[in-house]
Motif scaffolding. Structure first.
Motif, PDB file in Angstrom:
ATOM      1  N   ALA A   1      40.419  39.820  30.179  1.00 15.54           N
ATOM      2  CA  ALA A   1      41.789  40.399  30.518  1.00 15.54           C
ATOM      3  C   ALA A   1      41.662  41.933  31.136  1.00 15.54           C
ATOM      4  CB  ALA A   1      42.590  40.533  29.342  1.00 15.54           C
ATOM      5  N   GLU A   2      40.902  42.642  31.089  1.00 18.45           N
ATOM      6  CA  GLU A   2      40.795  43.962  31.435  1.00 18.45           C
ATOM      7  C   GLU A   2      40.547  44.131  33.103  1.00 18.45           C
ATOM      8  OE1 GLU A   2      38.374  47.935  30.414  1.00 18.45           O
ATOM      9  OE2 GLU A   2      39.374  46.934  28.713  1.00 18.45           O
ATOM     10  N   LEU A   3      39.467  43.037  33.050  1.00 16.05           N
ATOM     11  CA  LEU A   3      38.976  42.934  34.619  1.00 16.05           C
ATOM     12  C   LEU A   3      39.979  42.205  35.495  1.00 16.05           C
ATOM     13  CD1 LEU A   3      36.454  43.014  36.497  1.00 16.05           C
ATOM     14  CD2 LEU A   3      35.914  40.765  35.716  1.00 16.05           C
ATOM     15  N   LYS A   4      40.721  41.364  34.839  1.00 15.66           N
ATOM     16  CA  LYS A   4      41.742  40.619  35.547  1.00 15.66           C
ATOM     17  C   LYS A   4      42.851  41.699  35.974  1.00 15.66           C
ATOM     18  CE  LYS A   4      40.539  36.209  35.357  1.00 15.66           C
ATOM     19  NZ  LYS A   4      40.360  35.661  36.509  1.00 15.66           N
ATOM     20  N   PHE A   5      43.272  42.418  35.012  1.00 17.17           N
ATOM     21  CA  PHE A   5      44.023  43.627  35.379  1.00 17.17           C
ATOM     22  C   PHE A   5      43.605  44.561  36.522  1.00 17.17           C
ATOM     23  CE2 PHE A   5      46.480  41.736  31.871  1.00 17.17           C
ATOM     24  CZ  PHE A   5      47.744  42.125  32.443  1.00 17.17           C
ATOM     25  N   ALA A   6      42.376  44.953  36.338  1.00 15.23           N
ATOM     26  CA  ALA A   6      41.754  45.910  37.094  1.00 15.23           C
ATOM     27  C   ALA A   6      41.663  45.404  38.433  1.00 15.23           C
ATOM     28  CB  ALA A   6      40.149  46.256  36.608  1.00 15.23           C
ATOM     29  N   LYS A   7      41.231  44.128  38.722  1.00 15.55           N
ATOM     30  CA  LYS A   7      41.123  43.553  40.202  1.00 15.55           C
ATOM     31  C   LYS A   7      42.630  43.620  40.969  1.00 15.55           C
ATOM     32  CE  LYS A   7      39.430  39.748  41.190  1.00 15.55           C
ATOM     33  NZ  LYS A   7      39.162  38.273  40.929  1.00 15.55           N
ATOM     34  N   ARG A   8      43.574  43.844  40.226  1.00 16.40           N
ATOM     35  CA  ARG A   8      44.967  43.735  40.758  1.00 16.40           C
ATOM     36  C   ARG A   8      45.723  45.125  40.817  1.00 16.40           C
ATOM     37  NH1 ARG A   8      43.176  39.307  38.405  1.00 16.40           N
ATOM     38  NH2 ARG A   8      43.728  37.232  39.297  1.00 16.40           N
ATOM     39  N   PRO A   9      45.351  45.920  41.803  1.00 14.73           N
ATOM     40  CA  PRO A   9      45.976  47.392  41.692  1.00 14.73           C
ATOM     41  C   PRO A   9      47.549  47.297  41.820  1.00 14.73           C
ATOM     42  CG  PRO A   9      44.614  46.742  43.998  1.00 14.73           C
ATOM     43  CD  PRO A   9      44.593  45.696  43.050  1.00 14.73           C
ATOM     44  N   LEU A  10      48.288  46.323  42.334  1.00 15.16           N
ATOM     45  CA  LEU A  10      49.649  46.335  42.230  1.00 15.16           C
ATOM     46  C   LEU A  10      50.188  45.707  40.886  1.00 15.16           C
ATOM     47  CD1 LEU A  10      50.458  44.589  45.462  1.00 15.16           C
ATOM     48  CD2 LEU A  10      50.809  46.993  45.139  1.00 15.16           C
ATOM     49  N   LEU A  11      49.381  45.508  39.960  1.00 12.64           N
ATOM     50  CA  LEU A  11      49.890  45.146  38.675  1.00 12.64           C
ATOM     51  C   LEU A  11      49.650  46.522  37.663  1.00 12.64           C
ATOM     52  CD1 LEU A  11      48.766  41.676  37.526  1.00 12.64           C
ATOM     53  CD2 LEU A  11      51.049  42.570  37.849  1.00 12.64           C
ATOM     54  N   SER A  12      49.379  47.554  38.205  1.00 17.80           N
ATOM     55  CA  SER A  12      49.011  48.823  37.290  1.00 17.80           C
ATOM     56  C   SER A  12      50.548  49.268  36.717  1.00 17.80           C
ATOM     57  CB  SER A  12      48.287  49.878  38.158  1.00 17.80           C
ATOM     58  OG  SER A  12      48.998  50.103  39.352  1.00 17.80           O
TER      59      SER A  12
ATOM     60  N   GLU B   1      56.634  47.369  35.847  1.00 13.27           N
ATOM     61  CA  GLU B   1      58.016  47.499  36.529  1.00 13.27           C
ATOM     62  C   GLU B   1      58.141  47.261  37.983  1.00 13.27           C
ATOM     63  OE1 GLU B   1      61.021  46.913  34.700  1.00 13.27           O
ATOM     64  OE2 GLU B   1      59.354  46.808  32.916  1.00 13.27           O
ATOM     65  N   LYS B   2      56.977  47.722  38.787  1.00 10.95           N
ATOM     66  CA  LYS B   2      56.728  47.732  40.055  1.00 10.95           C
ATOM     67  C   LYS B   2      56.645  46.189  40.347  1.00 10.95           C
ATOM     68  CE  LYS B   2      56.040  52.003  42.435  1.00 10.95           C
ATOM     69  NZ  LYS B   2      54.903  52.848  43.161  1.00 10.95           N
ATOM     70  N   ALA B   3      55.557  45.715  39.580  1.00  8.83           N
ATOM     71  CA  ALA B   3      55.196  44.477  39.682  1.00  8.83           C
ATOM     72  C   ALA B   3      56.116  43.632  39.422  1.00  8.83           C
ATOM     73  CB  ALA B   3      53.854  44.319  38.906  1.00  8.83           C
ATOM     74  N   LYS B   4      57.039  43.664  38.644  1.00 12.80           N
ATOM     75  CA  LYS B   4      58.101  42.752  38.259  1.00 12.80           C
ATOM     76  C   LYS B   4      59.181  42.658  39.461  1.00 12.80           C
ATOM     77  CE  LYS B   4      59.870  41.572  34.118  1.00 12.80           C
ATOM     78  NZ  LYS B   4      60.420  41.874  32.755  1.00 12.80           N
ATOM     79  N   ALA B   5      59.521  43.816  40.046  1.00  9.44           N
ATOM     80  CA  ALA B   5      60.475  43.647  41.010  1.00  9.44           C
ATOM     81  C   ALA B   5      59.581  43.240  42.271  1.00  9.44           C
ATOM     82  CB  ALA B   5      60.736  45.234  41.395  1.00  9.44           C
ATOM     83  N   LEU B   6      58.467  43.334  42.599  1.00 15.99           N
ATOM     84  CA  LEU B   6      57.789  42.502  43.395  1.00 15.99           C
ATOM     85  C   LEU B   6      57.760  41.093  43.380  1.00 15.99           C
ATOM     86  CD1 LEU B   6      56.141  42.995  46.283  1.00 15.99           C
ATOM     87  CD2 LEU B   6      54.098  43.055  44.676  1.00 15.99           C
ATOM     88  N   PHE B   7      57.439  40.785  41.835  1.00 16.64           N
ATOM     89  CA  PHE B   7      57.459  39.194  41.842  1.00 16.64           C
ATOM     90  C   PHE B   7      58.770  38.647  42.010  1.00 16.64           C
ATOM     91  CE2 PHE B   7      58.905  35.907  38.832  1.00 16.64           C
ATOM     92  CZ  PHE B   7      57.706  35.031  38.738  1.00 16.64           C
TER      93      PHE B   7
END
Length: 173
Positions: free
Chosen positions: A119-130, A133-139
């Motif tokens: 999980a930690e690596l999965k999130f680290a690989k995705r800078p826009l998910l950091s 709230e911003k990620a949810k708006a983008l989604f």
């Protein structure tokens, strides 16, 4: 529908939806080659996506995606292509192959990533998910755009990889 035997299959969808996982399963099932657009860009740039974002910014990365898309259109056939979450914006996407949108809710994607053994690596690989709230708006901004680009829409939430692959193959035959 486009013929599965001689066209590329292009998987699109939000980051973390499982494009890479589904691509690997499709590769095994169809005995085709596979490419990941982020891997191609990392090879081309000789650095990680996260580093490209940090050093050059998102607009530079999007230019890398455009170069990759042109190369895919001209040089790649009979291949399963998994894409980065924003790759769907390239202007020639429909010329690359049959576009399959892997659809899930935002919460479904976050749950899937959090439950992953890395999980930690999965999130680290995705800078826009950091920033969730911003990620949810983008989604929410991208959902209708993914649907518009897709030849086929597959709901992947709470389904096994095997079920998803079976449905994709059924749609493309």
């Amino acid at each position: 529908m486009k013929n599965l035997k001689n066209k590329n299959i292009v998987l699109i969808g939000f980051m973390g939806v499982g494009k890479g996982t589904i691509a690997r399963a499709l590769i095994q099932k169809t005995k085709r080659m596979g490419l990941d657009t982020d891997d191609v860009i990392e090879s081309m740039e000789n650095r990680k996506i996260k580093t490209i974002f940090e050093q050059e910014g998102e607009s530079y990365f999007r230019e890398c995606e455009k170069k990759t898309a042109k190369w895919l259109e001209k040089s790649v056939q009979n291949t399963i292509i998994s894409t980065g979450g924003g790759f769907f914006k390239v202007s020639n996407l429909d010329k690359i192959g049959t576009i399959i949108y892997l659809q899930s809710s935002f919460d479904g994607i976050i749950k899937r990533l959090k439950e992953h053994e890395n999980a930690e690596l999965k999130f680290a690989k995705r800078p826009l998910l950091s920033d969730e709230e911003k990620a949810k708006a983008l989604f929410h901004e991208r959902t209708a755009l993914y649907e518009k680009k897709a030849d086929v829409i597959i709901d992947v939430e709470n389904r096994s990889v095997k079920e998803i692959v079976k449905e994709i193959i059924k749609h493309l035959q």
